[in-house]
Design a protein around this motif. Structure first.
Motif, PDB file in Angstrom:
ATOM      1  N   THR A 209     -42.701  18.267  22.465  1.00 23.44           N
ATOM      2  CA  THR A 209     -44.053  17.849  22.788  1.00 23.44           C
ATOM      3  C   THR A 209     -44.178  16.330  22.838  1.00 23.44           C
ATOM      4  O   THR A 209     -43.365  15.604  22.262  1.00 23.44           O
ATOM      5  CB  THR A 209     -45.057  18.416  21.755  1.00 23.44           C
ATOM      6  OG1 THR A 209     -46.383  18.048  22.108  1.00 23.44           O
ATOM      7  CG2 THR A 209     -44.755  17.903  20.359  1.00 23.44           C
ATOM      8  N   HIS A 210     -45.213  15.856  23.553  1.00 18.88           N
ATOM      9  CA  HIS A 210     -45.541  14.435  23.561  1.00 18.88           C
ATOM     10  C   HIS A 210     -46.384  14.057  22.352  1.00 18.88           C
ATOM     11  O   HIS A 210     -46.278  12.967  21.809  1.00 18.88           O
ATOM     12  CB  HIS A 210     -46.377  14.073  24.804  1.00 18.88           C
ATOM     13  CG  HIS A 210     -45.603  13.965  26.062  1.00 18.88           C
ATOM     14  ND1 HIS A 210     -45.529  14.998  26.972  1.00 18.88           N
ATOM     15  CD2 HIS A 210     -44.885  12.951  26.582  1.00 18.88           C
ATOM     16  CE1 HIS A 210     -44.791  14.607  28.001  1.00 18.88           C
ATOM     17  NE2 HIS A 210     -44.393  13.378  27.792  1.00 18.88           N
ATOM     18  N   TYR A 211     -47.264  14.993  21.985  1.00 22.53           N
ATOM     19  CA  TYR A 211     -48.356  14.647  21.095  1.00 22.53           C
ATOM     20  C   TYR A 211     -48.327  15.434  19.787  1.00 22.53           C
ATOM     21  O   TYR A 211     -47.712  16.492  19.691  1.00 22.53           O
ATOM     22  CB  TYR A 211     -49.696  14.895  21.795  1.00 22.53           C
ATOM     23  CG  TYR A 211     -49.800  14.216  23.135  1.00 22.53           C
ATOM     24  CD1 TYR A 211     -49.883  12.828  23.234  1.00 22.53           C
ATOM     25  CD2 TYR A 211     -49.800  14.960  24.312  1.00 22.53           C
ATOM     26  CE1 TYR A 211     -49.964  12.207  24.462  1.00 22.53           C
ATOM     27  CE2 TYR A 211     -49.886  14.349  25.550  1.00 22.53           C
ATOM     28  CZ  TYR A 211     -49.966  12.968  25.622  1.00 22.53           C
ATOM     29  OH  TYR A 211     -50.042  12.348  26.839  1.00 22.53           O
ATOM     30  N   GLN A 212     -49.057  14.907  18.823  1.00 19.71           N
ATOM     31  CA  GLN A 212     -49.097  15.497  17.503  1.00 19.71           C
ATOM     32  C   GLN A 212     -50.070  16.668  17.411  1.00 19.71           C
ATOM     33  O   GLN A 212     -50.020  17.460  16.470  1.00 19.71           O
ATOM     34  CB  GLN A 212     -49.492  14.408  16.492  1.00 19.71           C
ATOM     35  CG  GLN A 212     -49.444  14.808  15.028  1.00 19.71           C
ATOM     36  CD  GLN A 212     -50.792  15.255  14.500  1.00 19.71           C
ATOM     37  OE1 GLN A 212     -51.820  14.931  15.104  1.00 19.71           O
ATOM     38  NE2 GLN A 212     -50.796  15.987  13.395  1.00 19.71           N
ATOM     39  N   ARG A 213     -50.930  16.850  18.414  1.00 21.65           N
ATOM     40  CA  ARG A 213     -52.056  17.779  18.255  1.00 21.65           C
ATOM     41  C   ARG A 213     -51.624  19.222  18.011  1.00 21.65           C
ATOM     42  O   ARG A 213     -52.235  19.919  17.195  1.00 21.65           O
ATOM     43  CB  ARG A 213     -52.998  17.700  19.454  1.00 21.65           C
ATOM     44  CG  ARG A 213     -52.380  18.084  20.782  1.00 21.65           C
ATOM     45  CD  ARG A 213     -53.401  17.987  21.910  1.00 21.65           C
ATOM     46  NE  ARG A 213     -52.902  18.664  23.104  1.00 21.65           N
ATOM     47  CZ  ARG A 213     -53.684  19.235  24.004  1.00 21.65           C
ATOM     48  NH1 ARG A 213     -54.993  19.189  23.863  1.00 21.65           N
ATOM     49  NH2 ARG A 213     -53.163  19.828  25.054  1.00 21.65           N
ATOM     50  N   GLU A 244     -48.255   9.473  16.272  1.00 20.92           N
ATOM     51  CA  GLU A 244     -49.566   9.530  16.911  1.00 20.92           C
ATOM     52  C   GLU A 244     -50.320   8.221  16.721  1.00 20.92           C
ATOM     53  O   GLU A 244     -51.032   7.754  17.610  1.00 20.92           O
ATOM     54  CB  GLU A 244     -50.373  10.697  16.317  1.00 20.92           C
ATOM     55  CG  GLU A 244     -51.677  10.973  17.011  1.00 20.92           C
ATOM     56  CD  GLU A 244     -51.515  11.635  18.365  1.00 20.92           C
ATOM     57  OE1 GLU A 244     -52.504  11.691  19.107  1.00 20.92           O
ATOM     58  OE2 GLU A 244     -50.391  12.088  18.689  1.00 20.92           O
TER      59      GLU A 244
END
Length: 257
Positions: A209-213, A244
């Motif tokens: 993934t790119h993001y922490q969400r 992030e």
């Protein structure tokens, strides 16, 4: 949890087939049974390439190193052989298959996964499918729809998670599964993965993934930073929160050296 790794990658190098540009420059990674790992990194860092190389995508060529799954070097195996051994790839952009219902697709896939000439009993399969859909809180009518045909982004991801539930992989590779999802769809994916992981404590998951969400809903055991085709740092789940907040810029000098 077994002590031996379910996946062991050593100095893995790879490039796009037919080109001389190397994308992976010596990736090292080890995942134990039942662990959830996350690989994070900026665009172009090699995250999706890693997932596709592990799954056996023909568009990539391994130029060095090894990847052992359940103790076996799988780099010489075809994608179907890796899948039958228990490896599953959830695509970033799942393809549409008009005219083929999810139920028929899953029955065919499960038949191939089991690797037996004996045909799956239709009623046994339907019972299994309904049980898996109940676990994921998916309406039974969903299985009658053509695979991904006219699906929203969230429905495509729900379809991927249902495939994973039916096939019961030993290792699930999730290639940017959170890409383009709204909060509701993201929660559907996270809830499904958590339910499957809790049901089968031996299943391992690699989230790319790119993001922490997404990792706010699925707490990984380990987080790895992939920049420039190399893992430049590994840590606990708190590393995702740090990324992030700060981004990846501080890791670029380590790649350039």
């Amino acid at each position: 949890m077994a002590d031996s790794p379910i996946l062991s990658i050593r100095d893995l190098r790879a490039k796009v087939a037919g080109q001389d540009i190397e994308i992976l420059h010596g990736v090292n990674l080890e995942i134990l049974h039942g662990e959830i790992h996350a690989i994070m990194g900026p665009n172009g860092s090699g995250k999706s390439t890693l997932a596709k190389v592990l799954a056996g995508h023909p568009g990539y060529e391994v130029t060095g190193g090894e990847a052992r799954f359940l103790g076996e070097d799988v780099l010489g195996l075809g994608p179907d052989e890796r899948a039958r051994r228990g490896m599953f790839l959830a695509f970033q952009y799942p393809v549409e298959i008009p005219g083929v219902s999810i139920a028929n697709f899953l029955r065919t896939a499960l038949q191939a996964r089991l690797g037996t000439d004996e045909e799956l009993d239709l009623f046994d399969f339907q019972e299994e499918l309904l049980q898996r859909m109940e676990l994921l809180e998916v309406e039974p009518s969903f299985a009658e729809r053509p695979v991904n045909d006219g699906f929203s982004g969230g429905e495509k991801k729900r379809s991927e998670i249902l495939q994973m539930a039916v096939l019961r992989p030993t290792l699930a590779l999730m290639d940017e599964t959170d890409s383009g999802l709204d909060i509701d769809a993201l929660q559907v994916v996270a809830k499904g993965v958590k339910a499957l992981h809790e049901e089968d404590a031996g299943m391992s998951v690699l989230i790319i993934t790119h993001y922490q969400r997404l990792l706010s809903y699925i707490r990984p055991d380990r987080v790895h930073v992939l920049v420039g085709g190399r893992i430049v740092r590994s840590g606990g789940p708190e590393l995702a929160e740090e990324l992030e907040a700060k981004g990846y810029e501080e890791f670029r000098p380590a790649v350039e050296r």
